[in-house]
Design an enzyme around this catalytic site. Sequence first.
Site, mmCIF file in Angstrom:
data_model
loop_
_atom_site.group_PDB
_atom_site.id
_atom_site.type_symbol
_atom_site.label_atom_id
_atom_site.label_comp_id
_atom_site.label_asym_id
_atom_site.label_seq_id
_atom_site.Cartn_x
_atom_site.Cartn_y
_atom_site.Cartn_z
ATOM 1 N N CYS A 385 10.999 3.720 -0.490
ATOM 2 C CA CYS A 385 9.920 2.998 0.104
ATOM 3 C C CYS A 385 9.548 4.054 1.275
ATOM 4 C CB CYS A 385 10.045 1.407 0.570
ATOM 5 S SG CYS A 385 9.011 0.758 0.783
ATOM 6 N N HIS A 513 11.844 -1.030 -3.929
ATOM 7 C CA HIS A 513 13.433 -1.231 -3.271
ATOM 8 C C HIS A 513 14.319 -1.605 -4.705
ATOM 9 C CE1 HIS A 513 12.718 -1.111 0.731
ATOM 10 N NE2 HIS A 513 11.565 -1.689 0.664
ATOM 11 N N GLU A 515 17.237 -1.169 -4.660
ATOM 12 C CA GLU A 515 18.609 -1.483 -4.298
ATOM 13 C C GLU A 515 18.680 -3.047 -4.518
ATOM 14 O OE1 GLU A 515 16.161 -0.437 -2.411
ATOM 15 O OE2 GLU A 515 16.115 -1.054 -0.363
HETATM 16 N N1 GLN Z 1 6.830 1.043 6.786
HETATM 17 C C1 GLN Z 1 6.234 1.268 5.637
HETATM 18 C C2 GLN Z 1 5.363 0.420 4.965
HETATM 19 O O1 GLN Z 1 5.309 -0.578 5.604
HETATM 20 C C3 GLN Z 1 7.646 1.302 4.623
HETATM 21 C C4 GLN Z 1 8.231 -0.165 4.373
HETATM 22 C C5 GLN Z 1 9.587 -0.185 3.995
HETATM 23 O O2 GLN Z 1 10.026 0.798 3.680
HETATM 24 N N2 GLN Z 1 9.983 -1.234 3.247
HETATM 25 O O3 GLN Z 1 4.431 0.803 3.972
#
Ligand code: GLN
Length: 539
Positions: A385, A513, A515
């Site tokens: 992400c 994600h 994970e």
């Molecule tokens: N801050 C980034 C966004 O809002 C990534 C968010 C995250 O890593 N879950 O897009």
Amino acid sequence: MEPQKKNLRFVFVVGGVLSGLGKGVVTASVARLIKDSGHNVTTIKIDPYINIDAGTMRPTEHGEVFVTEDGGEIDQDFGTYERFLDINIPKNNNITTGKVYSSVIKKERALEYGGKDVKLIPDIVNEIKEMILKASEGFDVSVVEVGGTTGDIENLIFLYAIRDLMQEYKSSTIMVSYVPRLKNVGELKTKPTQHAMAKIRETGIVPDFIVVRSERGMDKPRLDKIATSCFLPKENIIDDPDVSNIYEMPLIFERQNFVAKILKNIELNYKEDAEKWREFVDKIKRAEKEVKIGIVGKYVAFGDAEHSDVYVSVMEAIKHAAYNSNLKPVIKQVFSTDIERKGDKILSEFDGIIVPGGFGSTGVEGKISAIKYCRENNIPYLGLCFGMQLAVVEYARNVCGLKAHTTEIDSNTDCPVIDVIPEQKELIEKKMYGATMRLGGWPANLKNNSKVFDLYGNKDIVERHRHRYEVNPKYIEELENKGLVFSGKSPEGKLMEFLELPKHKFFVGTQGHPEFKSRPLNPHPLFKGFINACCDKNA
Ligand code: GLN
């Protein structure tokens, strides 16, 4: 709801003495052994806080925000449940005070109480029962964990609801307690457990079992003492010592016939079938060859306390993949601000680096340096992400020569390679932060002949998301011309979901994600690929 009544059973898990004892692991282990006995089981967690969900909570204080397939931002215990049970659990299985009250207030505004005055008892209690029953629909057994500690005013009302359900359904209750060892007298103290038991009985709930948490395990006389002083049969006091690996817990319970006793209580059959689980735990114990992974983040410590909770799913996913390859994972969290101060040499001890999800500006330049270090030195890199977004920023800056940034950190940047999507812009302006990100499972199509396609072994995949920002389509061509490959896109091709560098040993970023979907017996393909690359295997 009537026909279910006969079939549905409950197992309630409540806490005495203090929180943070690993009730989640107890709940998950019990549920796993019930599942292994051939019953259809789900888990529910009650969190007595007023927040609607965990989405707005500070990770350093509350740990990871777990994301469900259906887009919930919920308590991290759900990660433990999903990993132990190998099922996807819906967000409504996390019941909070906030959810209960907002539902009741909504009904009141809609005149659904027909002009009555709406009260804690019975209306809030009924709402809680309804939520629990709804989440349990269609299952043989629902294992319900009540967060917090007995005696707190905030969880009292939930205990009342549970007491009601106990009258109507076959159920069994477990109290998880703690027995401290006083160093100066070298003695285990059972008194707090006795007090906790008395306290919970005041609510009308009489636990059938006590799971006794302690540092080193309890001897028989002490366990028997707890039984006598709490008026329970001796065989219903379960020893639960600290373990080096939480995945051992179901086996510790199995040795004490714990779940056989619970199932007898609720008139269901017990079948011992934990073979696969045992094999996995044996693998953990046998693993010798180390693989050293650095997680570069900012949520590493809070005050004096080092945090291991914030990236818990990332850590577990690393472990699953490592154990699967008979490797011993050594995971270290690196404060990204330390890289800013000391340089990337502090990363030289690692076989591979992960930059996990994150928000805000603290330590961002440190994360970007870590990514640059991996890219230039052919060190395996997995960006999750924010870790993918910053890989784009790094590439744009250091390979394309752009003065690039994400608008999350610099809203006036010349080259916004990562930018907020228009719908999100509106939500941010209206301060609508809760449950408004791009959340839950989203499909992506993977590019033929790419690394990610090879790893997933599939073109169409779904990963869970939680973010507001995306790769800015304006810069895609320029980045790709310079060698960055966007190897996975949303089905309509608009959103960049995966990136990779084909010539690198392993350099993969994903907007999702992964994970959250890794399971002990079924490690996630991206983590498997990453870990194998860290050991040069199949890289
Ligand atoms: N801050 C980034 C966004 O809002 C990534 C968010 C995250 O890593 N879950 O897009």
